[in-house]
Design an enzyme around this catalytic site. Structure first.
Site, mmCIF file in Angstrom:
data_model
loop_
_atom_site.group_PDB
_atom_site.id
_atom_site.type_symbol
_atom_site.label_atom_id
_atom_site.label_comp_id
_atom_site.label_asym_id
_atom_site.label_seq_id
_atom_site.Cartn_x
_atom_site.Cartn_y
_atom_site.Cartn_z
ATOM 1 N N GLU A 160 39.253 49.978 52.860
ATOM 2 C CA GLU A 160 40.456 49.261 52.404
ATOM 3 C C GLU A 160 41.572 50.271 52.180
ATOM 4 O O GLU A 160 41.346 51.332 51.592
ATOM 5 C CB GLU A 160 40.181 48.517 51.089
ATOM 6 N N HIS A 215 45.133 41.184 54.165
ATOM 7 C CA HIS A 215 44.969 40.403 52.929
ATOM 8 C C HIS A 215 46.185 39.479 52.804
ATOM 9 O O HIS A 215 47.320 39.923 52.998
ATOM 10 C CB HIS A 215 44.949 41.304 51.694
ATOM 11 N N ASP A 240 46.476 37.275 41.687
ATOM 12 C CA ASP A 240 46.599 37.115 40.230
ATOM 13 C C ASP A 240 47.843 36.304 39.889
ATOM 14 O O ASP A 240 48.834 36.349 40.605
ATOM 15 C CB ASP A 240 46.646 38.490 39.552
ATOM 16 N N HIS A 293 34.581 36.170 37.877
ATOM 17 C CA HIS A 293 36.037 36.278 37.831
ATOM 18 C C HIS A 293 36.476 36.089 36.376
ATOM 19 O O HIS A 293 35.988 35.199 35.681
ATOM 20 C CB HIS A 293 36.674 35.211 38.733
ATOM 21 N N LYS A 333 34.354 27.634 48.168
ATOM 22 C CA LYS A 333 35.226 28.505 48.968
ATOM 23 C C LYS A 333 34.561 28.824 50.316
ATOM 24 O O LYS A 333 35.203 28.748 51.359
ATOM 25 C CB LYS A 333 35.539 29.784 48.179
ATOM 26 N N GLN A 346 34.465 42.417 44.549
ATOM 27 C CA GLN A 346 35.232 43.264 43.650
ATOM 28 C C GLN A 346 34.406 44.531 43.419
ATOM 29 O O GLN A 346 33.176 44.505 43.575
ATOM 30 C CB GLN A 346 35.448 42.505 42.335
ATOM 31 N N GLN A 398 42.677 58.058 37.739
ATOM 32 C CA GLN A 398 42.016 56.875 38.293
ATOM 33 C C GLN A 398 40.949 56.391 37.309
ATOM 34 O O GLN A 398 40.839 55.195 37.038
ATOM 35 C CB GLN A 398 41.380 57.315 39.615
HETATM 36 P P1 FAD Z 1 39.895 32.110 43.771
HETATM 37 O O1 FAD Z 1 38.753 32.109 44.715
HETATM 38 O O2 FAD Z 1 40.908 31.020 43.917
HETATM 39 O O3 FAD Z 1 39.298 32.096 42.281
HETATM 40 C C1 FAD Z 1 40.143 32.344 41.159
HETATM 41 C C2 FAD Z 1 39.576 31.641 39.921
HETATM 42 O O4 FAD Z 1 39.692 30.213 40.098
HETATM 43 C C3 FAD Z 1 38.097 31.907 39.681
HETATM 44 O O5 FAD Z 1 37.894 31.960 38.287
HETATM 45 C C4 FAD Z 1 37.384 30.693 40.271
HETATM 46 O O6 FAD Z 1 36.149 30.435 39.637
HETATM 47 C C5 FAD Z 1 38.407 29.593 39.967
HETATM 48 N N1 FAD Z 1 38.388 28.464 40.920
HETATM 49 C C6 FAD Z 1 38.262 28.533 42.255
HETATM 50 N N2 FAD Z 1 38.301 27.298 42.781
HETATM 51 C C7 FAD Z 1 38.453 26.431 41.748
HETATM 52 C C8 FAD Z 1 38.582 25.014 41.652
HETATM 53 N N3 FAD Z 1 38.543 24.234 42.725
HETATM 54 N N4 FAD Z 1 38.743 24.471 40.407
HETATM 55 C C9 FAD Z 1 38.805 25.249 39.302
HETATM 56 N N5 FAD Z 1 38.680 26.612 39.346
HETATM 57 C C10 FAD Z 1 38.528 27.184 40.551
HETATM 58 N N6 FAD Z 1 44.934 40.777 44.859
HETATM 59 C C11 FAD Z 1 46.145 40.987 45.436
HETATM 60 O O7 FAD Z 1 47.173 40.620 44.851
HETATM 61 N N7 FAD Z 1 46.270 41.619 46.646
HETATM 62 C C12 FAD Z 1 45.183 42.034 47.355
HETATM 63 O O8 FAD Z 1 45.317 42.586 48.453
HETATM 64 C C13 FAD Z 1 43.875 41.827 46.785
HETATM 65 N N8 FAD Z 1 42.759 42.205 47.447
HETATM 66 C C14 FAD Z 1 41.529 41.930 46.904
HETATM 67 C C15 FAD Z 1 40.376 42.273 47.639
HETATM 68 C C16 FAD Z 1 39.109 42.010 47.120
HETATM 69 C C17 FAD Z 1 37.884 42.366 47.929
HETATM 70 C C18 FAD Z 1 38.975 41.379 45.845
HETATM 71 C C19 FAD Z 1 37.617 41.087 45.281
HETATM 72 C C20 FAD Z 1 40.107 41.041 45.117
HETATM 73 C C21 FAD Z 1 41.391 41.303 45.629
HETATM 74 N N9 FAD Z 1 42.556 40.949 44.949
HETATM 75 C C22 FAD Z 1 43.793 41.175 45.503
HETATM 76 C C23 FAD Z 1 42.475 40.360 43.584
HETATM 77 C C24 FAD Z 1 42.411 38.833 43.595
HETATM 78 O O9 FAD Z 1 43.603 38.320 44.125
HETATM 79 C C25 FAD Z 1 42.209 38.372 42.148
HETATM 80 O O10 FAD Z 1 40.892 38.666 41.746
HETATM 81 C C26 FAD Z 1 42.562 36.932 41.823
HETATM 82 O O11 FAD Z 1 42.617 36.796 40.398
HETATM 83 C C27 FAD Z 1 41.566 35.898 42.322
HETATM 84 O O12 FAD Z 1 41.611 35.772 43.662
HETATM 85 P P2 FAD Z 1 40.451 34.943 44.452
HETATM 86 O O13 FAD Z 1 40.834 34.897 45.850
HETATM 87 O O14 FAD Z 1 39.101 35.431 44.047
HETATM 88 O O15 FAD Z 1 40.704 33.470 43.765
#
Ligand code: FAD
Length: 291
Positions: free
Chosen positions: A14, A75, A107, A146, A162, A173, A209
């Site tokens: 990454e 991403h 986020d 999460h 998902k 993560q 870091q």
């Molecule tokens: P989701 O899958 O939508 O989940 C978020 C929360 O919502 C979780 O608590 C889940 O349980 C809940 N949820 C999901 N679906 C539902 C539903 N239908 N009803 C109610 N609750 C629900 N962030 C960036 O800004 N830029 C990046 O490039 C980036 N890269 C990343 C790469 C990796 C490998 C990882 C693990 C994270 C990365 N992130 C990045 C961080 C990520 O955007 C955050 O962790 C964010 O808070 C959640 O994203 P997600 O896609 O997991 O969300």
């Protein structure tokens, strides 16, 4: 089964788009060096506020795919994007022949109202699949739950939704305790999540870091890991050596426990990736043993 017959895990990296001209030039050197390691793919992060997705993430993902001939993953975050912006992003990626996306919610910031077009990553995934089913889509997953999830069960349930929305694989993560990952993987299996899960590993190689991590993360820090940070807090060379050794130990364990691959958070540092690659390359690529 011989080594030749056994499927090797993937190794991927990454990187993030830099925000200055100098760091941009340095990144191009880094990418040249990463290319030489023959990664399975390189993923490019995006800023969740989507300030300039087209000129940062998408451009860089296209460069990796077209110029370096390495598969790239862009991403894309949903929370602050409109459907039209996502459509335009898909068109750009299609033009760049980059057909892989890590679809995220991103986020949520207290001081910024989401667009409301997508609530969760699963909605973004469904949208992309409908717009252009030829995209291969990865999703994020959180072995330590999460932070916003109501419970482990609820998080797992949403992860299953998902994946069912059209995820081809998952990237985790970062974590420092492999046992947490193994329990998570087992839970995924129990609820029928059967796509490959790539563990995300971040080698800790410097004090800033490490401090940032301790202050901001909710990630469990095992005793062995904390001891390294404490003992070598003021000894940069030893901290780097011990941090690399810790990451290598994690990787060896994950690979021997049949992980689908390793996704390395490089922090744009090719030397870190290179050191890890040198120590572990035969786990990923077959080589004859010269004695
Ligand atoms: P989701 O899958 O939508 O989940 C978020 C929360 O919502 C979780 O608590 C889940 O349980 C809940 N949820 C999901 N679906 C539902 C539903 N239908 N009803 C109610 N609750 C629900 N962030 C960036 O800004 N830029 C990046 O490039 C980036 N890269 C990343 C790469 C990796 C490998 C990882 C693990 C994270 C990365 N992130 C990045 C961080 C990520 O955007 C955050 O962790 C964010 O808070 C959640 O994203 P997600 O896609 O997991 O969300």
């Amino acid at each position: 089964m011989t080594d030749t017959e056994r499927q090797r895990p993937s190794l991927s990296f990454e990187i993030f788009p830099p925000n200055t001209k100098t760091s941009n030039e340095l990144l191009l050197d880094t990418l040249d060096e990463l290319q030489d390691l023959g990664p399975h793919f390189i993923s490019v992060t995006c800023s969740n506020k989507q300030a300039n997705l087209q000129t940062t993430t998408l451009k860089l993902a296209g460069y990796i795919q077209k110029n370096l001939k390495v598969p790239s993953i862009a991403h894309i975050t949903a929370a602050y994007s409109s459907k039209q912006e996502i459509r335009e992003a898909l068109q750009t990626l299609d033009r760049f022949k980059t057909k892989r996306i890590l679809a995220l919610r991103g986020d949520i910031y207290e001081d910024k109202q989401p667009t409301g077009d997508f609530q969760h990553a699963s909605e973004l995934i469904q949208f992309i699949k409908k717009e252009d089913p030829t995209f291969q889509i990865s999703g994020a997953c959180h072995p330590e739950i999460h932070p916003e999830a109501a419970s482990r069960v609820a998080d797992l349930h949403h992860l299953k939704e998902k994946v069912d929305s059209g995820c081809d694989d998952l990237i985790t993560q970062l974590f420092f305790d492999n046992d947490i990952f193994y329990r998570f993987r087992e839970n995924c299996e129990m609820v029928g999540i059967d796509v490959p899960i790539y563990p995300g590993i971040m080698p800790i190689v410097n004090r800033n870091q490490a401090l940032r991590l301790i202050q901001t993360t909710k990630t469990a820090l095992p005793r062995k890991f904390v001891a390294i940070l404490e003992k070598y807090e003021h000894d940069p060379a030893s901290l780097r050596a011990a941090g690399l050794a810790y990451a290598i130990d994690q990787i060896v364990d994950l690979v021997t426990q049949d992980s689908a691959g390793i996704h390395l958070y490089t922090m744009n540092q090719s030397q870190t990736a290179l050191s890890i690659y040198r120590a572990t390359k035969t786990l990923f690529k077959e080589e004859s043993l010269i004695v």
